[in-house]
Motif scaffolding. Sequence first.
Motif, PDB file in Angstrom:
ATOM      1  N   GLN A 332       0.828  -1.206   0.000  1.00  0.00           N
ATOM      2  CA  GLN A 332       0.000   0.000   0.000  1.00  0.00           C
ATOM      3  C   GLN A 332       0.862   1.256   0.000  1.00  0.00           C
ATOM      4  O   GLN A 332       0.556   2.230  -0.715  1.00  0.00           O
ATOM      5  CB  GLN A 332      -0.923  -0.017   1.216  1.00  0.00           C
ATOM      6  N   ALA A 333       1.955   1.259   0.774  1.00  0.00           N
ATOM      7  CA  ALA A 333       2.822   2.433   0.843  1.00  0.00           C
ATOM      8  C   ALA A 333       3.525   2.689  -0.483  1.00  0.00           C
ATOM      9  O   ALA A 333       3.609   3.838  -0.952  1.00  0.00           O
ATOM     10  CB  ALA A 333       3.848   2.262   1.965  1.00  0.00           C
ATOM     11  N   LEU A 334       4.031   1.641  -1.119  1.00  0.00           N
ATOM     12  CA  LEU A 334       4.735   1.815  -2.386  1.00  0.00           C
ATOM     13  C   LEU A 334       3.771   2.179  -3.509  1.00  0.00           C
ATOM     14  O   LEU A 334       4.123   2.942  -4.412  1.00  0.00           O
ATOM     15  CB  LEU A 334       5.519   0.553  -2.730  1.00  0.00           C
ATOM     16  N   ALA A 335       2.546   1.656  -3.465  1.00  0.00           N
ATOM     17  CA  ALA A 335       1.549   2.050  -4.461  1.00  0.00           C
ATOM     18  C   ALA A 335       1.194   3.519  -4.295  1.00  0.00           C
ATOM     19  O   ALA A 335       1.063   4.252  -5.284  1.00  0.00           O
ATOM     20  CB  ALA A 335       0.315   1.171  -4.331  1.00  0.00           C
ATOM     21  N   ALA A 336       1.067   3.970  -3.043  1.00  0.00           N
ATOM     22  CA  ALA A 336       0.760   5.383  -2.799  1.00  0.00           C
ATOM     23  C   ALA A 336       1.884   6.286  -3.276  1.00  0.00           C
ATOM     24  O   ALA A 336       1.643   7.428  -3.698  1.00  0.00           O
ATOM     25  CB  ALA A 336       0.497   5.602  -1.311  1.00  0.00           C
ATOM     26  N   ALA A 337       3.120   5.792  -3.240  1.00  0.00           N
ATOM     27  CA  ALA A 337       4.271   6.576  -3.703  1.00  0.00           C
ATOM     28  C   ALA A 337       4.459   6.492  -5.211  1.00  0.00           C
ATOM     29  O   ALA A 337       5.373   7.126  -5.752  1.00  0.00           O
ATOM     30  CB  ALA A 337       5.537   6.096  -2.999  1.00  0.00           C
ATOM     31  N   GLY A 338       3.642   5.712  -5.900  1.00  0.00           N
ATOM     32  CA  GLY A 338       3.754   5.579  -7.351  1.00  0.00           C
ATOM     33  C   GLY A 338       4.861   4.662  -7.800  1.00  0.00           C
ATOM     34  O   GLY A 338       5.225   4.658  -8.980  1.00  0.00           O
ATOM     35  N   ALA A 339       5.410   3.852  -6.871  1.00  0.00           N
ATOM     36  CA  ALA A 339       6.542   2.996  -7.213  1.00  0.00           C
ATOM     37  C   ALA A 339       6.114   1.638  -7.751  1.00  0.00           C
ATOM     38  O   ALA A 339       6.924   0.920  -8.338  1.00  0.00           O
ATOM     39  CB  ALA A 339       7.433   2.798  -5.990  1.00  0.00           C
ATOM     40  N   ALA A 340       4.859   1.257  -7.539  1.00  0.00           N
ATOM     41  CA  ALA A 340       4.376  -0.049  -7.982  1.00  0.00           C
ATOM     42  C   ALA A 340       2.857  -0.044  -7.951  1.00  0.00           C
ATOM     43  O   ALA A 340       2.234   0.870  -7.389  1.00  0.00           O
ATOM     44  CB  ALA A 340       4.907  -1.164  -7.079  1.00  0.00           C
ATOM     45  N   ASP A 341       2.265  -1.053  -8.556  1.00  0.00           N
ATOM     46  CA  ASP A 341       0.836  -1.293  -8.435  1.00  0.00           C
ATOM     47  C   ASP A 341       0.636  -2.396  -7.407  1.00  0.00           C
ATOM     48  O   ASP A 341       1.542  -3.195  -7.153  1.00  0.00           O
ATOM     49  CB  ASP A 341       0.233  -1.717  -9.773  1.00  0.00           C
ATOM     50  N   ALA A 342      -0.538  -2.457  -6.810  1.00  0.00           N
ATOM     51  CA  ALA A 342      -0.813  -3.462  -5.787  1.00  0.00           C
ATOM     52  C   ALA A 342      -2.149  -4.139  -6.069  1.00  0.00           C
ATOM     53  O   ALA A 342      -3.106  -3.490  -6.507  1.00  0.00           O
ATOM     54  CB  ALA A 342      -0.825  -2.827  -4.397  1.00  0.00           C
ATOM     55  N   LEU A 343      -2.185  -5.423  -5.825  1.00  0.00           N
ATOM     56  CA  LEU A 343      -3.403  -6.213  -5.968  1.00  0.00           C
ATOM     57  C   LEU A 343      -3.640  -6.944  -4.657  1.00  0.00           C
ATOM     58  O   LEU A 343      -2.785  -7.711  -4.208  1.00  0.00           O
ATOM     59  CB  LEU A 343      -3.264  -7.220  -7.119  1.00  0.00           C
ATOM     60  N   HIS A 344      -4.771  -6.698  -4.033  1.00  0.00           N
ATOM     61  CA  HIS A 344      -5.072  -7.389  -2.782  1.00  0.00           C
ATOM     62  C   HIS A 344      -5.139  -8.885  -3.051  1.00  0.00           C
ATOM     63  O   HIS A 344      -5.699  -9.323  -4.063  1.00  0.00           O
ATOM     64  CB  HIS A 344      -6.399  -6.902  -2.206  1.00  0.00           C
ATOM     65  N   PRO A 345      -4.554  -9.695  -2.165  1.00  0.00           N
ATOM     66  CA  PRO A 345      -4.505 -11.144  -2.430  1.00  0.00           C
ATOM     67  C   PRO A 345      -5.870 -11.777  -2.615  1.00  0.00           C
ATOM     68  O   PRO A 345      -5.993 -12.790  -3.315  1.00  0.00           O
ATOM     69  CB  PRO A 345      -3.772 -11.701  -1.199  1.00  0.00           C
ATOM     70  N   GLU A 346      -6.906 -11.205  -2.021  1.00  0.00           N
ATOM     71  CA  GLU A 346      -8.244 -11.772  -2.189  1.00  0.00           C
ATOM     72  C   GLU A 346      -8.789 -11.546  -3.600  1.00  0.00           C
ATOM     73  O   GLU A 346      -9.762 -12.193  -4.000  1.00  0.00           O
ATOM     74  CB  GLU A 346      -9.195 -11.177  -1.149  1.00  0.00           C
ATOM     75  N   LYS A 347      -8.178 -10.634  -4.343  1.00  0.00           N
ATOM     76  CA  LYS A 347      -8.623 -10.346  -5.706  1.00  0.00           C
ATOM     77  C   LYS A 347      -7.726 -10.993  -6.752  1.00  0.00           C
ATOM     78  O   LYS A 347      -7.876 -10.730  -7.952  1.00  0.00           O
ATOM     79  CB  LYS A 347      -8.676  -8.830  -5.928  1.00  0.00           C
ATOM     80  N   LEU A 348      -6.812 -11.841  -6.308  1.00  0.00           N
ATOM     81  CA  LEU A 348      -5.905 -12.508  -7.240  1.00  0.00           C
ATOM     82  C   LEU A 348      -6.634 -13.557  -8.061  1.00  0.00           C
ATOM     83  O   LEU A 348      -7.223 -14.491  -7.511  1.00  0.00           O
ATOM     84  CB  LEU A 348      -4.760 -13.171  -6.458  1.00  0.00           C
TER      85      LEU A 348
END
Length: 412
Positions: A332-348
């Motif tokens: 969540q922190a890196l996604a907020a910084a624009g460094a990566a995208d994040a996918l919650h494991p329940e949505k995998l």
Amino acid sequence: MSITVALYSHDSVGLGHARRNRALAYALAADLPRLTGQRVRGLLIAGHPDATADSLPPGWDWLVLPGFTHTRQGYMSRSLDVSTERLWHLRSATATAALEAMSPDLFIVDRHAFGVDDELLPALETLRAAGTRCVLGMREVLDTPEVAAAEWERIGGASAVAHYYDAVWVYGDRNVYDPVATGEVPAELADRTHFTGYLSHGRPDDLLTESSVRAERPYVLTMVGGGSDGGHIGLAAARAALPTGHRHLILTGPQMPAEDHQSILDAARSSADAQQIKVSRNAPHVPHLVREAAAVVSMGGYNSLAEIMATTTPALIVPRNGRRQEQLRRAQALAAAGAADALHPEKLTPQALSGWLEEAVSRRTARDAVDLDGLMRVGDFAAREITPRPVGADLFTAPVPTLNETRPLPHV
């Protein structure tokens, strides 16, 4: 004259702790001679034999302790047919003897201040009496503040850590995530806590050989760290549709259970893109593979993401979905910084990965806003620590743990 550095990681699950220390070893071997005018030698104490697959700088070596592993019943011997108590005594005595023999000027411990069930306390007593400078190295995210506070309390609180450790190094950018502000690092340790930046730029990258795992470009990459709990991600990746013209390299990790690895192999072989998918247990040159990939799917472990952030390769983080919130909070922190995208494991799902890969391979990701130069600073941090100190001088006068106290085994 020479400087001796020793580093410790307990390595009950995964290889992240040992890989982080290995990166520090290369940085210190490169910078301390320049900063101090003395040659540097070192010893890395680890708890998993797979750690030694990674090279070390000249003059450095591995000491692998017989391993603990985490089970539903708690921590138990990984391989030896001995009791947990006997293994503890073997590990503690071995580490203490090695550190006494090496007599390091600097001792760096990764994450767990006193090791597995306080196994490091005898060594720390010896090193402290000899004047060795001791540093506790921490990844930037520990867990929820409540869980972190309970863990600190189990090892005697901040006062116990401050008694033995001269400094705490946090391997992150406090503008991205600040564990002091969240309370994950106790306020009592704030005055000796220093942020290095992420250990990204300058990580060691083993040379490619004829036997190295390779993928013909363009390709996408999926990696799940050590692999012990990454089977669901590897399986979804093997079932995902590939972007047109791309290949897929899936690294399942040396610690993935055999049945999970086999399921991924079976899914890859039955895929419509079977001829374009390669599944491998491990590759020693992951930074090279990440740099050359069109996109990468990864779990949220510190080291995997540190390697990814040293590149411009688009990344999708699928954090561990378990008892610890560390990977989710990092994602969540890196996604907020624009460094990566994040996918919650329940949505995998394979479909979710297919959609992300199709979009990601047409772009790159700039990460200039994140401090990624920690490995370029640790030499300066270390050089400042290696200064004369009165032998046996107290660093903190509050009560400290005794060697015969019994505490719960630490989390990873």
